[in-house]
Design an enzyme around this catalytic site. Structure first.
Site, PDB file in Angstrom:
ATOM      1  N   HIS A 199       0.815  -1.218   0.000  1.00  0.00           N
ATOM      2  CA  HIS A 199       0.000   0.000   0.000  1.00  0.00           C
ATOM      3  C   HIS A 199       0.850   1.270   0.000  1.00  0.00           C
ATOM      4  CE1 HIS A 199      -3.494  -2.422   0.476  1.00  0.00           C
ATOM      5  NE2 HIS A 199      -3.217  -2.800   1.713  1.00  0.00           N
ATOM      6  N   ASP A 236      -2.588 -11.008  -2.274  1.00  0.00           N
ATOM      7  CA  ASP A 236      -3.137 -10.541  -1.008  1.00  0.00           C
ATOM      8  C   ASP A 236      -4.595 -10.158  -1.253  1.00  0.00           C
ATOM      9  OD1 ASP A 236      -2.017  -9.189   1.797  1.00  0.00           O
ATOM     10  OD2 ASP A 236      -3.699  -8.079   0.944  1.00  0.00           O
ATOM     11  N   HIS A 238      -6.121  -7.577  -0.420  1.00  0.00           N
ATOM     12  CA  HIS A 238      -6.270  -6.155  -0.671  1.00  0.00           C
ATOM     13  C   HIS A 238      -5.540  -5.743  -1.956  1.00  0.00           C
ATOM     14  CE1 HIS A 238      -6.839  -6.696   3.685  1.00  0.00           C
ATOM     15  NE2 HIS A 238      -7.682  -5.675   3.595  1.00  0.00           N
ATOM     16  N   ASP A 316      -4.471 -13.256   4.024  1.00  0.00           N
ATOM     17  CA  ASP A 316      -5.725 -12.663   4.464  1.00  0.00           C
ATOM     18  C   ASP A 316      -6.896 -13.083   3.582  1.00  0.00           C
ATOM     19  OD1 ASP A 316      -4.755 -11.232   2.324  1.00  0.00           O
ATOM     20  OD2 ASP A 316      -4.803  -9.277   3.305  1.00  0.00           O
TER      21      ASP A 316
END
Length: 382
Positions: A199, A236, A238, A316
């Site tokens: 991120h 991931d 995200h 995740d």
């Protein structure tokens, strides 16, 4: 350039979970820092000159010999792990996840603990390869760091403490990711038991990511490893908006991002920079996920021929993860990782694996089992 902190959009469950986790970063152990480039120089020093045995060999030489003698390009440091009088147990995230992965592998007889390679901390010069001076300067403000890691109380701490307790562990893992690129080029694969801060981009952090280790790893590969084409496979849960922004106009990098669009970071601008976008909505099951992955890898293989694959292998996506909201089984993680390693082998590309997100205590066991399976399948050699 003026640094701007962009407010992070989060769900209530994400705020509750991640803020507790990030608090634990403030108590990470202080370690001595070294320059990452110093490590790289020591690794590439000529061995042609003869030298006498000397018990006073400096630390860089000892480290170099350790790496060269190791047959296992698996990278980890105890500085990755976080603990604080048992308080970390109040959060579902296993804050000693990285060390637990290694311990599982050692106890299971998959890995010799003496084979693990410890990275050095990324220095400011290393970070400036990607990050702007103004962004790094902004990290001297505890308030800015608090916003990046979404833990308001960090704003009240002296910045020297924030540097030592919060940012040092990040820089250590960045060092591991960059070192993984070098080892992968030499040995075909490398696993950093940490990293994957997808991120963060050159001038902005967020979502638990203060440094852009994926971008740094790729620039190092371009400039020092004679690699010209890199594929990021970001699995991931995200969206990897940080590296997407950093390589928005770089045709040397192909990005395959398979993520849940219903969760953080909601970065619609960065989504425009994804070469191959695969959205998996909340509730996606293992079978659905693996079918989509097979299709995505088949397309990616036709579109791009990478020399290096950077695999962001977040867990995740596991069923029950409070942030990812997907329903992938542990066996599904094992199958996922095996598929990516087989893809890299078929493309004759080196592969760097990063463990990235995963917010349940079961993640460490799942990751260790997956790595053991990669060894069993002879996709890696321990």
């Amino acid at each position: 350039m003026t640094f701007r902190v962009t407010p992070v959009i989060t769900e209530s469950t994400r705020n509750l979970g991640k803020s507790t986790l990030y608090f634990f970063l403030t108590i990470a152990a202080i370690k001595a820092s070294h320059s990452l480039y110093r490590c790289i120089r020591s690794l590439t020093m000529s061995s042609s000159s003869s030298s006498t045995s000397n018990s006073t060999a400096d630390a860089s030489t000892l480290r170099r010999n350790r790496i060269l003698s190791s047959k296992v390009p698996l990278i980890y440091s105890t500085a990755y792990d976080i603990s604080f009088l048992g308080m970390e147990k109040l959060h579902p995230f296993d804050s000693s996840k990285w060390g637990r992965i290694c311990r599982f592998l050692i106890v299971d007889g998959v890995l010799d603990k003496n084979s693990i390679i410890e990275p050095l901390e990324a220095s400011k010069d290393d970070l400036l390869v990607v990050h702007t001076e103004s962004y790094l300067s902004s990290l001297k403000s505890s308030a800015n760091v608090a916003m990046i890691i979404e833990v308001p109380p960090v704003a009240l701490l002296p910045n020297c403490l924030v540097q030592q307790k919060v940012l040092y562990p990040f820089r250590k893992q960045v060092g591991g990711t960059v070192l993984a690129a070098k080892l992968a080029k030499e040995r075909g694969w490398a696993i950093n038991v940490g990293g994957g801060f997808h991120h963060c981009c050159s001038e902005r952090g967020g979502g638990f990511c203060a440094y852009a280790d994926i971008s740094l790893c790729i620039h190092y590969a371009f400039n020092r490893l004679d690699i010209s084409k890199v594929m990021i496979i970001d699995l991931d849960a995200h969206q990897g908006n940080g590296h997407e922004r950093d390589f928005s106009n770089d045709r040397r990098v192909y990005i395959l991002d398979m993520y849940n669009p219903e969760i953080y970071p909601f970065d619609h601008e960065a989504r425009r920079y994804i070469d191959q976008k695969v959205e998996v909505v909340s509730g996606t099951t293992t079978d659905e996920y693996l079918v989509k992955l097979d299709e995505a890898l088949a397309v990616a293989g036709k579109m791009f021929d990478p020399e290096l694959v950077v695999f962001n292998a977040g867990t995740d996506i596991l069923d029950g993860d409070p942030l990812g909201r997907l329903k992938i089984s542990p066996d599904g993680i094992t199958s996922r990782d095996e598929k990516v390693f087989r893809f890299a082998r078929e493309k004759n590309a080196s592969l760097v694996m990063l463990t990235s997100g995963g917010y349940m205590k079961s993640s460490a066991r799942v990751i260790a089992d997956s790595i053991a399976n990669l060894s069993k399948q002879t996709l890696i050699n321990f």
